[in-house]
Scaffold this active site. Structure first.
Site, PDB file in Angstrom:
ATOM      1  N   HIS A 109       1.531   4.013  -3.565  1.00 55.08           N
ATOM      2  CA  HIS A 109       1.707   6.061  -2.600  1.00 55.08           C
ATOM      3  C   HIS A 109       2.729   6.600  -3.703  1.00 55.08           C
ATOM      4  O   HIS A 109       2.428   7.545  -4.469  1.00 55.08           O
ATOM      5  CB  HIS A 109       1.632   6.353  -1.638  1.00 55.08           C
ATOM      6  CG  HIS A 109      -0.301   6.008  -0.436  1.00 55.08           C
ATOM      7  ND1 HIS A 109      -1.351   6.763  -0.794  1.00 55.08           N
ATOM      8  CD2 HIS A 109      -0.254   5.471   0.915  1.00 55.08           C
ATOM      9  CE1 HIS A 109      -1.990   6.552  -0.076  1.00 55.08           C
ATOM     10  NE2 HIS A 109      -1.915   5.463   0.760  1.00 55.08           N
TER      11      HIS A 109
ATOM     12  N   HIS B 281       0.822  -0.972  -0.150  1.00 57.43           N
ATOM     13  CA  HIS B 281      -0.235  -0.307  -0.209  1.00 57.43           C
ATOM     14  C   HIS B 281       0.461   1.037   0.281  1.00 57.43           C
ATOM     15  O   HIS B 281       0.554   2.747  -0.635  1.00 57.43           O
ATOM     16  CB  HIS B 281      -0.819  -0.363   1.644  1.00 57.43           C
ATOM     17  CG  HIS B 281      -1.726   0.775   1.468  1.00 57.43           C
ATOM     18  ND1 HIS B 281      -2.628   1.535   0.888  1.00 57.43           N
ATOM     19  CD2 HIS B 281      -1.348   2.236   2.181  1.00 57.43           C
ATOM     20  CE1 HIS B 281      -3.513   2.625   1.138  1.00 57.43           C
ATOM     21  NE2 HIS B 281      -2.489   3.068   1.767  1.00 57.43           N
ATOM     22  N   GLU B 282       1.777   1.070   0.743  1.00 54.35           N
ATOM     23  CA  GLU B 282       2.887   2.425   1.410  1.00 54.35           C
ATOM     24  C   GLU B 282       3.461   2.763  -0.406  1.00 54.35           C
ATOM     25  O   GLU B 282       3.735   3.688  -0.792  1.00 54.35           O
ATOM     26  CB  GLU B 282       3.874   2.429   1.960  1.00 54.35           C
ATOM     27  CG  GLU B 282       3.132   2.380   3.269  1.00 54.35           C
ATOM     28  CD  GLU B 282       2.203   3.241   3.482  1.00 54.35           C
ATOM     29  OE1 GLU B 282       2.214   4.737   3.426  1.00 54.35           O
ATOM     30  OE2 GLU B 282       1.045   3.068   5.009  1.00 54.35           O
TER      31      GLU B 282
ATOM     32  N   GLU C 240      -6.871   6.747  -1.226  1.00 51.84           N
ATOM     33  CA  GLU C 240      -6.356   6.047  -0.318  1.00 51.84           C
ATOM     34  C   GLU C 240      -7.275   4.644  -0.666  1.00 51.84           C
ATOM     35  O   GLU C 240      -6.104   3.454  -0.869  1.00 51.84           O
ATOM     36  CB  GLU C 240      -7.353   5.684   1.181  1.00 51.84           C
ATOM     37  CG  GLU C 240      -6.268   7.124   2.892  1.00 51.84           C
ATOM     38  CD  GLU C 240      -4.638   6.258   2.435  1.00 51.84           C
ATOM     39  OE1 GLU C 240      -4.651   4.518   2.490  1.00 51.84           O
ATOM     40  OE2 GLU C 240      -3.910   7.465   2.353  1.00 51.84           O
TER      41      GLU C 240
END
Length: 320
Positions: free
Chosen positions: A134, A130-131, A202
């Protein structure tokens, strides 16, 4: 859709900033506001990552002192087609993680000691994917600019309080009404836009993160644990730096459960449901990039980096 919405919100934030400058000092105030914003954004572009990592006293790790964690990030970065980011750990019993950096070539990902203690390797892989999403989507730069503009608008609101209330000041085109707008309405609107931009990014990072790690359910399981941890275990560094809350995978300041104008993240339940739907759909689960040595293990020890002290381990509770 998310990209267009984010661009529109950033455009609105910029226009709002210029408008506040105009309310305080007319055309000259607008130009001064523009110069301040340019200077702040230039500084943030080059220094925001170091400032955030320093605020959490994060320490860089490598294959020598955090081999398993480092390998997870390395394999995920390869899956995503990204350069290897710098990898950091910060000392906090609250399970959480964030990414920072102005572009994929100058990115860093950070996880708490509590995250590595509470989550399985598969769940850690979901979080770090997930990071990295980003980073790949350049959300770290977008959110840095947004936070900088929001802070600058609040600063201008303070200027309006001290200097804009002078009735002899003919530069303010709307008089006392303009001062009130600059003091109260504009900073509130900037905060709402900042939070809206964070929420729109998100869901996109969740989906791309699931693709990077190979299994949406890894991230779904991790989100549930992190949300329960954030609700029960404080993060004192985050409390001292609330402007960074939007950077984390779950808001470290509270156990917010609702999608609303004042939340920095979507409701965790909605994010988990979207990932579960993704797993049930046509999503093709690829070969997992991370395999646990013992699949039944539910937690693992903190790497020997000098961060994992006895009081850093998350307390046992219903969130673990």
């Amino acid at each position: 859709m998310n990209l267009m919405r984010t661009a529109m919100l950033l455009a609105f934030m910029t226009a709002l900033f210029m408008f506040v400058g105009f309310l305080i000092g007319g055309r000259s105030g607008m130009m001064i506001a523009f110069l301040i914003a340019a200077g702040m954004n230039f500084f943030s572009y080059w220094n925001a990552d170091r400032m955030v990592l320093s605020a959490y006293r994060a320490q860089e790790v490598d294959e020598r002192n955090a081999p398993e964690f480092y390998r997870i990030v390395r394999d995920l970065a390869r899956n995503a087609g990204l350069p290897m980011p710098k990898v950091y750990l910060y000392d906090s019993p609250q399970p959480n993680a964030f990414a920072t950096g102005r572009n994929p070539e100058n990115a860093a990902v950070a996880a708490s000691t509590g995250l590595l203690s509470a989550l399985s390797p598969e769940e850690v892989a979901g979080v770090m994917a997930h990071e990295l999403a980003h980073v790949q989507n350049r959300d770290t730069l977008t959110m840095t600019i947004t936070a900088t503009l929001a802070g600058a608008i609040s600063m201008l609101g303070n200027f309006a309080f001290f200097f804009g209330g002078n009735r002899e000041n003919n530069n303010n085109p709307l008089g006392f009404v303009g001062v009130l707008v600059a003091m109260i309405v504009a900073p509130l609107a900037a905060m709402l836009v900042q939070m809206a931009i964070s929420r729109t990014r998100e869901y996109s990072a969740d989906r791309r993160g699931a693709e990077i790690c190979g299994n949406p359910l890894w991230l779904a399981s991790a989100l549930g644990k992190i949300a329960r941890g954030a609700a029960h275990v404080p993060n004192y560094d985050a409390e001292r730096n609330p402007a960074t809350a939007h950077m984390f995978i779950i808001n470290p300041l509270s156990g917010e459960r609702m999608d609303n104008l004042f939340s920095t993240h979507p409701a965790t339940e909605n994010r988990i449901a979207a990932l579960q739907e993704m797993a049930r759909g046509a999503f093709n689960v690829s070969t997992p990039p991370v395999r646990a040595a013992n699949p039944t293990r539910k937690s693992r020890s903190v790497p020997n980096t000098g961060l994992g002290r006895g009081d850093s381990q998350p307390p046992k509770g219903p969130w673990s």
